[in-house]
Design an enzyme around this catalytic site. Structure first.
Site, PDB file in Angstrom:
ATOM      1  N   ASP A  21       0.532  -1.112   0.480  1.00 54.89           N
ATOM      2  CA  ASP A  21       0.163   0.034   0.155  1.00 54.89           C
ATOM      3  C   ASP A  21       0.756   0.724  -0.448  1.00 54.89           C
ATOM      4  O   ASP A  21       1.483   1.205   0.450  1.00 54.89           O
ATOM      5  CB  ASP A  21      -0.712  -0.352   1.318  1.00 54.89           C
ATOM      6  CG  ASP A  21      -2.023   0.872   0.901  1.00 54.89           C
ATOM      7  OD1 ASP A  21      -2.170   1.099  -0.196  1.00 54.89           O
ATOM      8  OD2 ASP A  21      -2.486   1.304   1.720  1.00 54.89           O
ATOM      9  N   ASN A  69     -11.157  -2.635  -5.590  1.00 53.06           N
ATOM     10  CA  ASN A  69     -10.294  -1.509  -6.131  1.00 53.06           C
ATOM     11  C   ASN A  69     -11.048  -1.640  -7.773  1.00 53.06           C
ATOM     12  O   ASN A  69     -10.725  -0.630  -8.083  1.00 53.06           O
ATOM     13  CB  ASN A  69      -9.070  -2.082  -6.349  1.00 53.06           C
ATOM     14  CG  ASN A  69      -8.144  -2.138  -5.715  1.00 53.06           C
ATOM     15  OD1 ASN A  69      -6.919  -2.534  -4.962  1.00 53.06           O
ATOM     16  ND2 ASN A  69      -8.078  -0.864  -4.394  1.00 53.06           N
TER      17      ASN A  69
HETATM   18  C1  IPE Z   1      -5.262  -2.137  -0.485  1.00 54.26           C
HETATM   19  O1  IPE Z   1      -5.479  -1.581  -0.262  1.00 54.26           O
HETATM   20  C2  IPE Z   1      -5.600  -3.439  -1.768  1.00 54.26           C
HETATM   21  C3  IPE Z   1      -4.341  -3.327  -1.683  1.00 54.26           C
HETATM   22  C4  IPE Z   1      -2.884  -3.295  -1.821  1.00 54.26           C
HETATM   23  C5  IPE Z   1      -4.547  -4.078  -3.205  1.00 54.26           C
HETATM   24  P1  IPE Z   1      -6.067  -0.088  -0.431  1.00 54.26           P
HETATM   25  O2  IPE Z   1      -5.656   1.121  -0.654  1.00 54.26           O
HETATM   26  O3  IPE Z   1      -7.579  -0.589  -1.967  1.00 54.26           O
HETATM   27  O4  IPE Z   1      -7.273  -0.066   0.882  1.00 54.26           O
HETATM   28  P2  IPE Z   1      -8.279   0.694   1.109  1.00 54.26           P
HETATM   29  O5  IPE Z   1      -9.334   1.463  -0.145  1.00 54.26           O
HETATM   30  O6  IPE Z   1      -7.027   2.128   1.672  1.00 54.26           O
HETATM   31  O7  IPE Z   1      -8.472   0.478   3.068  1.00 54.26           O
HETATM   32  C1  IPE Z   2      -1.825   0.102  -3.493  1.00 54.71           C
HETATM   33  O1  IPE Z   2      -1.258   1.705  -3.853  1.00 54.71           O
HETATM   34  C2  IPE Z   2      -1.745  -0.413  -4.655  1.00 54.71           C
HETATM   35  C3  IPE Z   2      -3.100  -1.186  -4.845  1.00 54.71           C
HETATM   36  C4  IPE Z   2      -3.945  -0.515  -4.060  1.00 54.71           C
HETATM   37  C5  IPE Z   2      -3.581  -1.231  -6.748  1.00 54.71           C
HETATM   38  P1  IPE Z   2      -2.683   2.473  -3.735  1.00 54.71           P
HETATM   39  O2  IPE Z   2      -3.302   2.983  -4.879  1.00 54.71           O
HETATM   40  O3  IPE Z   2      -3.745   2.185  -3.017  1.00 54.71           O
HETATM   41  O4  IPE Z   2      -1.556   3.812  -3.038  1.00 54.71           O
HETATM   42  P2  IPE Z   2      -2.933   4.795  -1.735  1.00 54.71           P
HETATM   43  O5  IPE Z   2      -2.917   4.374  -0.546  1.00 54.71           O
HETATM   44  O6  IPE Z   2      -3.193   5.809  -1.809  1.00 54.71           O
HETATM   45  O7  IPE Z   2      -1.250   5.889  -0.920  1.00 54.71           O
HETATM   46 MG    MG Z   3      -4.048   2.513  -0.389  1.00 51.32          MG
END
Ligand code: IPE
Ligand code: IPE
Ligand code: MG
Length: 247
Positions: A21, A69
């Site tokens: 993340d 997502n």
């Molecule tokens: C969790 O991260 C999913 C992945 C890392 C693929 P998100 O960024 O989607 O999670 P939330 O929505 O902040 O909980």
């Molecule tokens: C994790 O990084 C990757 C995926 C969920 C695909 P994020 O895209 O959630 O990055 P933040 O949490 O918005 O910084």
């Molecule tokens: Mg995230």
């Protein structure tokens, strides 16, 4: 100096799961678009997979795209899917060289055709590799997996193949998409968020959780070593007392 030599190889987790993340925040911090963060997250994937293989960790599961997502902006989803295709294509020779078998969990039917084809080709190509298994969680959520498992079991009950009284943890385990892998002893989440976001709910019942403040593109081998050392300094009691564990 590397922390690697402080890792006890006889206490290595067999399976590490990671919620990667913070890509979006990493990019934003540099005044760039979110996809720039995803692109730079690939290096951390490579580092982590390599470090696990070098140490002798047998399974590494990476949460790459959750069911939730799919609610992100279309452009981000498309860019992520394209990144996935190009990364799998580019990295498959390295997986072969390093003896890594690629697997996936999640709803493959949701993935764009090209993405699914690339993924399945790499899975086929690497299937005989035995050094380590790299599991990509794609269009995955633990609740989705549990719902499927329940449906499958209900069908078998209906057909008279299983008696309702016979349903136990083992039967539920066998119907999950993770059934071929041991449950992770260690689960890591980067970016400072302290939540599970629908990842491996059943499988992490007794996992040690480790939260790193690093944003995913900044996560290095050393960060992984630190997480493993932290894990190795914990006492896993499984409901027992400390005194019982010492016996
Ligand atoms: C969790 O991260 C999913 C992945 C890392 C693929 P998100 O960024 O989607 O999670 P939330 O929505 O902040 O909980
Ligand atoms: C994790 O990084 C990757 C995926 C969920 C695909 P994020 O895209 O959630 O990055 P933040 O949490 O918005 O910084
Ligand atoms: Mg995230």
């Amino acid at each position: 100096m590397s922390q690697k030599q402080n890792i006890l190889l006889d206490k290595l987790p067999k399976h590490i799961a990671i919620i990667m993340d913070g890509n979006g925040r990493w990019a934003k911090g540099k005044g760039k678009f979110r996809i720039f963060g995803h692109q730079n997250g690939v290096k951390a994937v490579r580092e982590t997979a390599e470090a696990c293989a070098e140490l002798g960790v047998q399974y590494l599961t990476l949460y790459a795209f959750s069911t939730e997502n799919w609610s992100r902006p279309k452009e981000e989803i498309n860019a992520l899917m394209e990144l996935l295709v190009s990364t799998i294509r580019k990295e498959t020779p390295t997986l072969m060289k390093n003896g890594i078998r690629l697997q996936s969990i999640g709803n493959r039917e949701d993935l764009p055709v090209k993405c699914r084809a690339e993924l399945e080709e790499s899975i086929r190509e690497t299937e005989k590799n035995t050094r380590m298994t790299l599991v990509l969680a794609l269009s995955y959520s633990a609740k989705w997996d549990i719902v499927n498992s329940v449906k499958e079991i209900a069908k078998q009950v209906n057909e008279g193949l299983i008696k309702p009284e016979a349903i136990d943890e083992n039967i539920i385990n066998t119907h999950l998409s993770t059934s071929a892998y041991p449950h992770p002893e260690l689960m890591i989440r980067t970016s400072g968020e302290q939540r599970i976001s629908n990842f491996l709910l059943w499988e992490i019942a007794y996992s040690e959780l480790y939260f790193s403040p690093k944003l995913w593109p900044d996560f290095t081998k050393e960060d992984l070593f630190e997480a493993i050392i932290n894990y190795q300094n914990r006492e896993r009691r499984f409901g027992k007392t400390s005194e019982q564990m010492a016996q």
